[in-house]
Motif scaffolding. Structure first.
Motif, short mmCIF file in Angstrom:
data_model
loop_
_atom_site.label_atom_id
_atom_site.label_comp_id
_atom_site.label_asym_id
_atom_site.label_seq_id
_atom_site.Cartn_x
_atom_site.Cartn_y
_atom_site.Cartn_z
N ARG A 7 0.89 -1.16 0.00
CA ARG A 7 0.00 0.00 0.00
C ARG A 7 0.92 1.20 0.00
N LEU A 8 0.92 1.95 -1.09
CA LEU A 8 1.77 3.12 -1.21
C LEU A 8 1.03 4.35 -0.70
N LEU A 9 1.66 5.07 0.21
CA LEU A 9 1.11 6.33 0.69
C LEU A 9 1.67 7.43 -0.21
N ALA A 21 -2.75 2.99 -13.22
CA ALA A 21 -3.88 2.57 -14.06
C ALA A 21 -3.42 2.27 -15.48
N ALA A 22 -2.37 2.95 -15.93
CA ALA A 22 -1.84 2.73 -17.27
C ALA A 22 -0.92 1.51 -17.34
N VAL A 23 -0.13 1.25 -16.29
CA VAL A 23 0.88 0.20 -16.40
C VAL A 23 0.50 -1.13 -15.76
N LEU A 24 -0.32 -1.14 -14.73
CA LEU A 24 -0.62 -2.41 -14.06
C LEU A 24 -1.45 -3.38 -14.91
N PRO A 25 -2.46 -2.94 -15.65
CA PRO A 25 -3.20 -3.91 -16.46
C PRO A 25 -2.31 -4.65 -17.48
N PRO A 26 -1.53 -3.93 -18.32
CA PRO A 26 -0.74 -4.68 -19.29
C PRO A 26 0.47 -5.42 -18.69
N LEU A 27 1.07 -4.89 -17.63
CA LEU A 27 2.28 -5.50 -17.10
C LEU A 27 2.03 -6.58 -16.06
N ALA A 28 0.97 -6.44 -15.27
CA ALA A 28 0.71 -7.40 -14.19
C ALA A 28 -0.63 -8.09 -14.33
N GLY A 29 -1.41 -7.73 -15.34
CA GLY A 29 -2.74 -8.32 -15.49
C GLY A 29 -3.69 -7.89 -14.39
N ALA A 30 -3.42 -6.74 -13.77
CA ALA A 30 -4.22 -6.25 -12.65
C ALA A 30 -5.36 -5.37 -13.14
N ASP A 31 -6.49 -5.52 -12.49
CA ASP A 31 -7.67 -4.70 -12.80
C ASP A 31 -7.96 -3.79 -11.63
N LEU A 32 -8.40 -2.58 -11.93
CA LEU A 32 -8.82 -1.66 -10.88
C LEU A 32 -10.04 -2.25 -10.19
N ASP A 33 -9.96 -2.40 -8.88
CA ASP A 33 -11.06 -2.95 -8.10
C ASP A 33 -11.87 -1.83 -7.44
N LYS A 34 -11.17 -0.84 -6.90
CA LYS A 34 -11.83 0.27 -6.21
C LYS A 34 -11.03 1.54 -6.46
N GLY A 35 -11.73 2.66 -6.47
CA GLY A 35 -11.05 3.94 -6.50
C GLY A 35 -11.18 4.67 -7.81
N ALA A 42 -7.31 3.69 -3.90
CA ALA A 42 -7.51 2.91 -5.12
C ALA A 42 -6.77 1.59 -4.96
N GLY A 43 -7.37 0.53 -5.48
CA GLY A 43 -6.73 -0.77 -5.38
C GLY A 43 -6.88 -1.57 -6.66
N TRP A 44 -5.82 -2.31 -6.99
CA TRP A 44 -5.80 -3.18 -8.16
C TRP A 44 -5.67 -4.62 -7.70
N ARG A 49 -7.26 -11.04 -5.81
CA ARG A 49 -6.27 -10.76 -4.75
C ARG A 49 -5.62 -9.41 -5.00
N ALA A 50 -5.55 -8.62 -3.95
CA ALA A 50 -4.93 -7.30 -4.05
C ALA A 50 -3.47 -7.43 -4.45
N VAL A 51 -3.04 -6.56 -5.37
CA VAL A 51 -1.62 -6.52 -5.75
C VAL A 51 -1.00 -5.17 -5.44
N LEU A 52 -1.81 -4.12 -5.41
CA LEU A 52 -1.29 -2.79 -5.09
C LEU A 52 -2.45 -1.89 -4.69
N VAL A 53 -2.21 -1.10 -3.67
CA VAL A 53 -3.19 -0.11 -3.22
C VAL A 53 -2.47 1.23 -3.09
N LEU A 54 -3.14 2.29 -3.52
CA LEU A 54 -2.69 3.66 -3.28
C LEU A 54 -3.59 4.26 -2.21
#
Length: 136
Positions: A7-9, A21-35, A42-44, A49-54
């Motif tokens: 979780r990045l502050l 939002a631009a790099v996580l979908p193509p690089l990690a296959g992550a989808d925006l879940d909230k935010g 915001a969380g992807w 499973r959560a992979v990154l939260v701002l």
């Protein structure tokens, strides 16, 4: 218990949101879940499973009662790094830089770190260190 995730502050929430939002979908296959870009959260996720939260740094400081402290320490070495394993380091680095990342070290083979390892290093809009890596 769910698996741990970073979780990045951040102070520049909208800039960081747009970057991830631009790099996580193509690089990690992550989808925006909230935010959303206006924050404060915001969380992807990947496969639920959560992979990154701002999270907005000011909002967290308000909860902790640490708002009077500086947001950044004096220049120092990095304390943490987000690592993204990708299929093509050069293409991933180009995407990250086009999306607002700041270059540090270009793509290079690093056999001294591991057989077939290729890495690149950059910072997100808030200054967090990111390593892109692939193994051939």
């Amino acid at each position: 218990m769910d698996v741990p995730y970073p979780r990045l502050l951040v102070s520049r929430f909208a800039d960081c949101f747009r970057f991830y939002a631009a790099v996580l979908p193509p690089l990690a296959g992550a989808d925006l879940d909230k935010g959303a870009p206006d924050g404060p959260y915001a969380g992807w996720e990947v496969d639920g499973r959560a992979v990154l939260v701002l999270f907005d740094r000011g909002a967290m400081a308000s909860v902790l009662g640490t708002g009077a402290l500086p947001a950044r320490p004096a220049p120092a070495q990095d304390a943490a790094m987000l690592v993204l394993r990708v299929t093509d380091v050069d293409a991933a680095l180009a995407l990250c830089l086009e999306s607002g990342g700041e270059p540090l070290l270009g793509a290079a083979d690093r056999p001294e770190w591991g057989p077939g390892l290729r890495t690149a290093h950059l910072r997100d809009p808030e200054g967090h260190l990111i390593e892109l890596q692939s193994y051939s």
